[in-house]
Scaffold this motif. Structure first.
Motif, PDB file in Angstrom:
ATOM      1  N   TYR A   1     -42.545 -31.294  -5.552  1.00 36.83           N
ATOM      2  CA  TYR A   1     -41.168 -31.677  -5.249  1.00 36.83           C
ATOM      3  C   TYR A   1     -40.961 -33.172  -5.480  1.00 36.83           C
ATOM      4  CZ  TYR A   1     -39.346 -27.265  -3.464  1.00 36.83           C
ATOM      5  OH  TYR A   1     -38.871 -25.983  -3.369  1.00 36.83           O
ATOM      6  N   ARG A   2     -41.995 -33.960  -5.151  1.00 38.17           N
ATOM      7  CA  ARG A   2     -41.879 -35.392  -5.379  1.00 38.17           C
ATOM      8  C   ARG A   2     -41.744 -35.689  -6.867  1.00 38.17           C
ATOM      9  NH1 ARG A   2     -46.406 -36.902  -3.262  1.00 38.17           N
ATOM     10  NH2 ARG A   2     -45.597 -37.009  -1.123  1.00 38.17           N
ATOM     11  N   SER A   3     -42.475 -34.931  -7.672  1.00 34.50           N
ATOM     12  CA  SER A   3     -42.376 -35.120  -9.127  1.00 34.50           C
ATOM     13  C   SER A   3     -40.996 -34.734  -9.642  1.00 34.50           C
ATOM     14  CB  SER A   3     -43.438 -34.283  -9.840  1.00 34.50           C
ATOM     15  OG  SER A   3     -44.731 -34.667  -9.443  1.00 34.50           O
TER      16      SER A   3
ATOM     17  N   GLY B   1     -38.284 -35.240  -7.956  1.00 35.63           N
ATOM     18  CA  GLY B   1     -37.306 -36.086  -7.306  1.00 35.63           C
ATOM     19  C   GLY B   1     -36.601 -35.415  -6.160  1.00 35.63           C
ATOM     20  N   ARG B   2     -37.261 -34.459  -5.539  1.00 33.61           N
ATOM     21  CA  ARG B   2     -36.662 -33.726  -4.433  1.00 33.61           C
ATOM     22  C   ARG B   2     -37.593 -33.791  -3.222  1.00 33.61           C
ATOM     23  NH1 ARG B   2     -35.383 -27.931  -6.767  1.00 33.61           N
ATOM     24  NH2 ARG B   2     -34.647 -27.650  -4.602  1.00 33.61           N
TER      25      ARG B   2
END
Length: 423
Positions: free
Chosen positions: A290-292, A294-295
């Motif tokens: 999710y970090r990849s 952008g969430r």
């Protein structure tokens, strides 16, 4: 087979014709000969009666008087005492049939008929019997061909059906032939075809489920291994390796679960487990993805909930919902826990466009997807939830909110693994 059936039927008919035909020829020949002999004797007695009536009436007896009384083709000799023999007709040559009679005045009457007449009559009878036998043979051949086709054609069809089963085409034909034994074979082949079709479907389903369910833990494991290769910090390496090992264990559990579920979806080994641990494990695994993107992925709701089920299966269900939100949803994904009645509920919600209206009622069906995906993930997740006695529902379409309902107490009479038995 056709040739054998025709040959056997024809052989039986020929034997019957030979036995009964010869007997019939013998009987008819004797009957014709007896009838001819009886006719000649009756002719002689009739002539003797005529001669008696002429003699008693003081009439004359000569060849002219008797010529009209003798049948054509016969020869008669009348011997009256004191007179010369009277001959009527032409004396036959060769074999004859002879009849004699003696009148009241002592006259003797002899009537002869050529045996060739009897021979001709016997010949005509033989011709008739031969024609009847020929018709019987022709009828037997036609009947044998029809019967052979009736039996051989179904066997050919059954052989083709068996060949199709062997080549991987398990479609049943549902074709019957009106012969009980052949219909029984057809029933068995159709039943086998249906079983093979179910087995092939189960194998294909297992392969599809395995490829889908293994993809996520393999991706997460790959990401952890990449983190290890990019750092020189021993503590980071140790931490990532520990997470990777836990993901390997989860991968093993996924494989075992898939194999068990493919044999019998009801074979879940339910235990009482801490729902927070499973949720936190999933958040830790999915946060890098999710970090990849952008969430963010967050957790809220009631804490320290315990539920009854298989932790590995519950983890797979949550992973499918989280991955679904990552691929098709938007914004922050929230895992919320709450209690309703005797059930613990885990809701997975995002801020995306939601589920299309035309897919809402069919979202858990296999191959149903609105974004060109496989359509397997949610179907497998629902099966896993139901195998543990829970259920998976779409609570809200826009934005999408899925709810996983798990029991908080074991079924009556069953103590889940990990729970002490109260005595």
């Amino acid at each position: 087979m056709r040739r054998r059936l025709i040959q056997s039927t024809l052989a039986v008919v020929l034997v019957v014709i030979a036995v009964f035909g010869v007997s019939l020829v013998v009987v008819e020949s004797r009957t014709i000969s007896s009838s001819a002999q009886e006719r000649v004797e009756l002719e002689a007695a009739r002539l003797a009666s005529i001669v008696d009536s002429r003699l008693l009436g003081a009439g004359t007896v000569d060849a002219d008087v008797l010529r009209g009384q003798v049948a054509r083709g016969r020869y008669a000799v009348i011997r009256i005492p004191g007179q010369r023999p009277i001959e009527v007709g032409d004396k036959p040559r060769g074999g004859v049939i002879r009849g004699e009679a003696t009148g009241e005045e002592g006259e003797q009457v002899v009537v002869e008929e050529p045996r060739s007449a009897v021979t001709r009559e016997v010949g005509r009878t033989l011709v008739i019997i031969a024609l009847v036998a020929l018709l019987a043979v022709v009828a037997a051949v036609l009947l044998a061909v029809r019967q052979a086709n009736r039996l051989a054609s179904p066997l050919t069809d059954l052989a083709e059906t068996a060949e199709r089963l062997g080549s991987g085409d398990p479609r049943p034909r549902h074709k019957r032939y009106g012969v009980p034994e052949l219909d029984r074979v057809a029933d068995v082949l159709d039943a086998s075809a249906e079983r093979i079709a179910r087995m092939l479907t189960a194998e294909r389903r297992l392969a599809a489920d395995a490829s889908h369910q293994l993809r996520t833990p393999l991706t997460a494991l790959s990401m952890r291994l990449e983190e290890i290769t990019l750092t020189d910090d021993p503590d980071t390496v140790k931490e990532e390796a520990t997470i990777a090992l836990s993901q390997v264990e989860r991968l093993t559990d996924v494989v075992q679960r898939l194999l068990t579920n493919s044999r019998d979806p009801r074979n879940g080994s339910a235990v009482t487990f801490d729902l927070d641990e499973v949720i936190q494990q999933q958040i830790a695994e999915w946060r890098p993805a999710y970090r990849s993107a952008g969430r963010a992925i967050v957790c809220s709701g009631k804490r320290h909930l315990h539920a009854v089920g298989t932790p590995g299966a519950v983890a797979q269900v949550l992973a499918a919902l989280i991955e679904n939100s990552l691929m098709h949803g938007g914004g922050t994904v929230a895992l919320r826990t709450r209690v309703t009645g005797n059930q613990a509920v885990v809701e997975v919600a995002d801020e995306g466009p939601g589920v299309p209206a035309d897919l809402g009622a069919r979202i858990f069906e296999r191959t149903i997807s609105g974004h060109n995906s496989t359509g397997i993930g949610l179907a497998v997740a629902r099966d896993l939830a139901e195998a543990d006695g829970g259920r998976l529902e779409l609570l809200q379409a826009k934005p999408a909110v899925f709810g996983l309902f798990l029991s908080r107490t074991p079924p009556p009479g069953k103590t889940p693994a990990g729970e002490p038995t109260v005595r």
